[in-house]
Write a protein that holds these residues in place. Structure first.
Motif, PDB file in Angstrom:
ATOM      1  N   ILE A  28       0.842  -1.208   0.000  1.00  0.00           N
ATOM      2  CA  ILE A  28       0.000   0.000   0.000  1.00  0.00           C
ATOM      3  C   ILE A  28       0.877   1.259   0.000  1.00  0.00           C
ATOM      4  O   ILE A  28       0.527   2.271  -0.620  1.00  0.00           O
ATOM      5  N   THR A  29       2.047   1.197   0.638  1.00  0.00           N
ATOM      6  CA  THR A  29       2.976   2.338   0.640  1.00  0.00           C
ATOM      7  C   THR A  29       3.586   2.546  -0.742  1.00  0.00           C
ATOM      8  O   THR A  29       3.663   3.677  -1.241  1.00  0.00           O
ATOM      9  N   GLU A  30       4.020   1.447  -1.378  1.00  0.00           N
ATOM     10  CA  GLU A  30       4.591   1.532  -2.718  1.00  0.00           C
ATOM     11  C   GLU A  30       3.556   2.015  -3.728  1.00  0.00           C
ATOM     12  O   GLU A  30       3.874   2.799  -4.627  1.00  0.00           O
ATOM     13  N   PHE A  31       2.314   1.553  -3.569  1.00  0.00           N
ATOM     14  CA  PHE A  31       1.263   1.975  -4.492  1.00  0.00           C
ATOM     15  C   PHE A  31       0.983   3.472  -4.339  1.00  0.00           C
ATOM     16  O   PHE A  31       0.760   4.173  -5.327  1.00  0.00           O
ATOM     17  N   GLY A  32       0.995   3.948  -3.089  1.00  0.00           N
ATOM     18  CA  GLY A  32       0.827   5.386  -2.869  1.00  0.00           C
ATOM     19  C   GLY A  32       1.943   6.188  -3.513  1.00  0.00           C
ATOM     20  O   GLY A  32       1.705   7.229  -4.125  1.00  0.00           O
ATOM     21  N   LEU A  33       3.196   5.700  -3.408  1.00  0.00           N
ATOM     22  CA  LEU A  33       4.344   6.375  -4.031  1.00  0.00           C
ATOM     23  C   LEU A  33       4.238   6.327  -5.551  1.00  0.00           C
ATOM     24  O   LEU A  33       4.505   7.329  -6.237  1.00  0.00           O
ATOM     25  N   TYR A  34       3.850   5.182  -6.074  1.00  0.00           N
ATOM     26  CA  TYR A  34       3.708   4.988  -7.528  1.00  0.00           C
ATOM     27  C   TYR A  34       2.705   5.971  -8.119  1.00  0.00           C
ATOM     28  O   TYR A  34       2.994   6.660  -9.109  1.00  0.00           O
ATOM     29  N   THR A  35       1.532   6.072  -7.515  1.00  0.00           N
ATOM     30  CA  THR A  35       0.496   6.979  -8.036  1.00  0.00           C
ATOM     31  C   THR A  35       0.900   8.443  -7.851  1.00  0.00           C
ATOM     32  O   THR A  35       0.572   9.287  -8.677  1.00  0.00           O
ATOM     33  N   THR A  36       1.630   8.738  -6.782  1.00  0.00           N
ATOM     34  CA  THR A  36       2.081  10.117  -6.550  1.00  0.00           C
ATOM     35  C   THR A  36       3.097  10.541  -7.609  1.00  0.00           C
ATOM     36  O   THR A  36       3.044  11.661  -8.119  1.00  0.00           O
ATOM     37  N   ILE A  37       4.015   9.637  -7.964  1.00  0.00           N
ATOM     38  CA  ILE A  37       5.016   9.937  -9.011  1.00  0.00           C
ATOM     39  C   ILE A  37       4.320  10.202 -10.343  1.00  0.00           C
ATOM     40  O   ILE A  37       4.651  11.159 -11.056  1.00  0.00           O
ATOM     41  N   LEU A  38       3.345   9.373 -10.680  1.00  0.00           N
ATOM     42  CA  LEU A  38       2.617   9.559 -11.932  1.00  0.00           C
ATOM     43  C   LEU A  38       1.830  10.863 -11.933  1.00  0.00           C
ATOM     44  O   LEU A  38       1.573  11.443 -12.990  1.00  0.00           O
ATOM     45  N   LEU A  39       1.445  11.316 -10.758  1.00  0.00           N
ATOM     46  CA  LEU A  39       0.739  12.596 -10.635  1.00  0.00           C
ATOM     47  C   LEU A  39       1.694  13.774 -10.794  1.00  0.00           C
ATOM     48  O   LEU A  39       1.394  14.749 -11.484  1.00  0.00           O
ATOM     49  N   VAL A  40       2.866  13.683 -10.169  1.00  0.00           N
ATOM     50  CA  VAL A  40       3.806  14.803 -10.148  1.00  0.00           C
ATOM     51  C   VAL A  40       4.424  15.053 -11.527  1.00  0.00           C
ATOM     52  O   VAL A  40       4.681  16.203 -11.902  1.00  0.00           O
ATOM     53  N   MET A  41       4.636  13.989 -12.286  1.00  0.00           N
ATOM     54  CA  MET A  41       5.312  14.128 -13.584  1.00  0.00           C
ATOM     55  C   MET A  41       4.606  15.104 -14.533  1.00  0.00           C
ATOM     56  O   MET A  41       5.248  15.999 -15.095  1.00  0.00           O
ATOM     57  N   PRO A  42       3.292  14.974 -14.765  1.00  0.00           N
ATOM     58  CA  PRO A  42       2.625  15.948 -15.652  1.00  0.00           C
ATOM     59  C   PRO A  42       2.707  17.376 -15.129  1.00  0.00           C
ATOM     60  O   PRO A  42       2.784  18.320 -15.917  1.00  0.00           O
ATOM     61  N   PHE A  43       2.705  17.528 -13.798  1.00  0.00           N
ATOM     62  CA  PHE A  43       2.805  18.861 -13.214  1.00  0.00           C
ATOM     63  C   PHE A  43       4.142  19.507 -13.551  1.00  0.00           C
ATOM     64  O   PHE A  43       4.206  20.666 -13.977  1.00  0.00           O
ATOM     65  N   GLY A 203      -3.017  28.500 -14.698  1.00  0.00           N
ATOM     66  CA  GLY A 203      -4.249  27.709 -14.772  1.00  0.00           C
ATOM     67  C   GLY A 203      -3.972  26.267 -15.136  1.00  0.00           C
ATOM     68  O   GLY A 203      -4.577  25.342 -14.592  1.00  0.00           O
ATOM     69  N   ALA A 204      -3.028  26.064 -16.073  1.00  0.00           N
ATOM     70  CA  ALA A 204      -2.677  24.700 -16.485  1.00  0.00           C
ATOM     71  C   ALA A 204      -2.024  23.929 -15.346  1.00  0.00           C
ATOM     72  O   ALA A 204      -2.307  22.748 -15.135  1.00  0.00           O
ATOM     73  N   LEU A 205      -1.145  24.595 -14.605  1.00  0.00           N
ATOM     74  CA  LEU A 205      -0.501  23.958 -13.457  1.00  0.00           C
ATOM     75  C   LEU A 205      -1.527  23.635 -12.374  1.00  0.00           C
ATOM     76  O   LEU A 205      -1.486  22.566 -11.759  1.00  0.00           O
ATOM     77  N   SER A 206      -2.429  24.567 -12.142  1.00  0.00           N
ATOM     78  CA  SER A 206      -3.487  24.331 -11.147  1.00  0.00           C
ATOM     79  C   SER A 206      -4.365  23.170 -11.573  1.00  0.00           C
ATOM     80  O   SER A 206      -4.765  22.335 -10.752  1.00  0.00           O
ATOM     81  N   TYR A 207      -4.670  23.099 -12.886  1.00  0.00           N
ATOM     82  CA  TYR A 207      -5.467  21.989 -13.416  1.00  0.00           C
ATOM     83  C   TYR A 207      -4.751  20.663 -13.173  1.00  0.00           C
ATOM     84  O   TYR A 207      -5.358  19.684 -12.715  1.00  0.00           O
ATOM     85  N   LEU A 209      -2.495  19.958 -10.924  1.00  0.00           N
ATOM     86  CA  LEU A 209      -2.463  19.649  -9.491  1.00  0.00           C
ATOM     87  C   LEU A 209      -3.825  19.181  -8.987  1.00  0.00           C
ATOM     88  O   LEU A 209      -3.911  18.253  -8.176  1.00  0.00           O
ATOM     89  N   LEU A 210      -4.884  19.820  -9.467  1.00  0.00           N
ATOM     90  CA  LEU A 210      -6.226  19.464  -9.004  1.00  0.00           C
ATOM     91  C   LEU A 210      -6.632  18.055  -9.424  1.00  0.00           C
ATOM     92  O   LEU A 210      -7.565  17.491  -8.874  1.00  0.00           O
ATOM     93  N   ARG A 211      -5.930  17.479 -10.399  1.00  0.00           N
ATOM     94  CA  ARG A 211      -6.219  16.104 -10.809  1.00  0.00           C
ATOM     95  C   ARG A 211      -5.810  15.089  -9.746  1.00  0.00           C
ATOM     96  O   ARG A 211      -6.262  13.956  -9.773  1.00  0.00           O
ATOM     97  N   GLY A 212      -4.968  15.504  -8.794  1.00  0.00           N
ATOM     98  CA  GLY A 212      -4.556  14.515  -7.804  1.00  0.00           C
ATOM     99  C   GLY A 212      -3.751  15.055  -6.649  1.00  0.00           C
ATOM    100  O   GLY A 212      -2.987  14.324  -6.026  1.00  0.00           O
TER     101      GLY A 212
END
Length: 456
Positions: A28-43, A203-207, A209-212
């Motif tokens: 569950i910790t690795e999955f949280g890190l995995y999804t967070t990395i995928l979130l941060v990259m587009p930002f 606005g794009a950065l906020s968008y 970030l708001l995705r996750g």
């Protein structure tokens, strides 16, 4: 368009199954890190590009210049900055696999290639790119992880993503070799792209970030476990959102831009929102209302939550779909500064509320704050765009009606542990919801979409 949808459906299914596979392999910790990395990259990608790919998209659609010169001039600076940032991060976070940083560089290039395909309405290439990004890596990962060279699951996942997206970049370089051969650098075009993108970048950065952002804030102010539970709720919803962006959204961008040129934006915007509602309200609600079945067969007791949170998350994701369409419409109508103000305001409010609520309520607060944010974004976007307010009443009534019907039907269904019976019931309910949705929204629009007709 029919090819794109059928291709996306197969990608949708494979991506969904892959996420279930990943959930089983990672803690569950690795999955949280995995999804967070995928979130941060587009930002970070948004940050280094300053949204200049929106300029590339607009200019390619309008056909106002030399494609090779335009493409190379807009792309050169983001490539350089992405490599630089990847090198800095690889030394700063040495414990994280280097494949994560290579994937980041590839992903930055991928965004520009996808917009080139969208601008030219190359649906087959759009589908291929989407498959490689969201599902193709799964095949590579399965073969790699179960071979003698396979290692840690987390590292193997990102190595597989590097190989899959790398193939997409190589494929583009082969079929569009003239863009590379005729590449020219123009400082004027580069500056124009940043001049166009800078007013909308916040606005794009906020968008992005708001995705996750909830997952980042949950890890900071609550716990990684809460971030993992919240991510699990979002897993199937993110797959559906990916299906939306890979079909209806990418094909609508060109028509939305053209509608602003010929003055038919009201018809086009209404048509796109109509199709999105017709398809995705039944799909999302069936998933949210039967989330316990999803947990029972594919999850674990540690992910069990009250049904209300998946349902509210489904409503939130649907509103974000509409916000995504309205955001693009507003940007292409040269009113992007309105998006910037709206998204930044909602992001700040989201963060403030989250800081004071996550420590006590965890993922439950995250679901409610995310819903509140998307409700505000939707109404702020409707105010700027030309979407008719009566559309809002229709989607509200449909949500209420479908939830009520489900509530009346569920007591009549006998409980069972048989997976086939459970999914047969869910399939029947999905068909019923779709029929009811057709009463609220024009079914002819779906037929028109299948035939690939003009939106107006």
């Amino acid at each position: 368009m029919a090819f794109l949808i059928s291709s996306k459906l197969s990608t949708f299914l494979l991506n969904f199954l892959s996420l279930l596979y990943v959930i089983k392999l990672l803690s569950i910790t690795e999955f949280g890190l995995y999804t967070t990395i995928l979130l941060v990259m587009p930002f970070i990608s948004q940050l280094i590009s300053l949204s200049n790919y929106e300029y590339l998209l607009r200019e390619l659609i309008d056909g106002s210049g030399d494609d090779a010169k335009l493409f190379s001039s807009v792309l050169i600076m983001p490539i350089f900055l992405s490599i630089l940032i990847a090198l800095i991060f690889s030394f700063t976070f040495s414990s994280i696999s280097m494949y994560v940083f290579i994937y980041f560089v590839f992903l930055c290039c991928f965004e520009y290639i996808q917009r080139y395909y969208i601008s030219k309405s190359l649906s087959k290439y759009i589908a291929l790119n989407d498959f490689l990004l969201n599902a193709g890596w799964v095949i590579v990962f399965y073969l790699l992880h179960n071979s003698s060279i396979g290692g840690d699951a987390f590292n193997d996942i990102f190595l597989s993503r590097v190989i899959s997206v790398g193939f997409s970049l190589l494929f583009f370089a082969v079929i569009k070799i003239e863009l590379i051969k005729n590449a020219q650098l123009s400082l004027e075009i580069l500056l124009s792209s940043y001049k166009y993108g800078m007013p909308i970048v916040i606005g794009a950065l906020s968008y992005a970030l708001l995705r996750g952002i909830e997952r980042i804030l949950l890890s900071t102010y609550s716990s990684v476990e809460d971030a993992g539970i919240y991510s699990f709720i979002q897993v199937p919803l993110n797959v559906i959102f990916s299906f939306f962006t890979g079909t209806i959204f990418v094909t609508s961008i060109r028509y939305i831009r053209q509608s602003h040129v010929n003055g038919s934006e009201n018809n086009v915007l209404g048509f796109v929102c109509n199709v999105v509602s017709l398809i995705f309200i039944p799909m999302l609600l069936v998933l949210g209302l039967n989330f316990d079945v999803f947990v029972k067969y594919f999850g674990d007791n540690k992910y069990h939550v009250s049904f209300i949170y998946p349902v509210l998350s489904c409503v939130s994701v649907f509103l974000f779909m509409l916000v995504t369409i309205l955001k693009q419409d507003i940007n292409l109508s040269n009113k992007g500064i309105s998006n910037t103000k709206n998204f930044f305001f909602v992001l700040c409010l989201n963060v403030i509320i989250s800081i004071f609520t996550y420590s006590n309520f965890g993922y439950k607060a995250a679901v409610l704050v995310n819903l509140l944010s998307n409700i505000m974004l939707y109404f702020l976007s409707v105010r700027v765009s030309k979407l008719k307010i009566v559309f809002t009443f229709k989607i509200f009534l449909l949500f209420v009606l479908l939830v009520l019907i489900h509530t009346l039907i569920v007591p009549l269904i006998p409980t069972t542990s048989n997976i086939f019976y459970s999914f047969t019931y869910i399939s029947i309910e999905a068909c019923l919801f779709f029929v009811i949705s057709c009463v609220f929204f024009d079914f002819k629009s779906l037929v028109k979409l299948k035939k690939g007709s003009s939106y107006d």
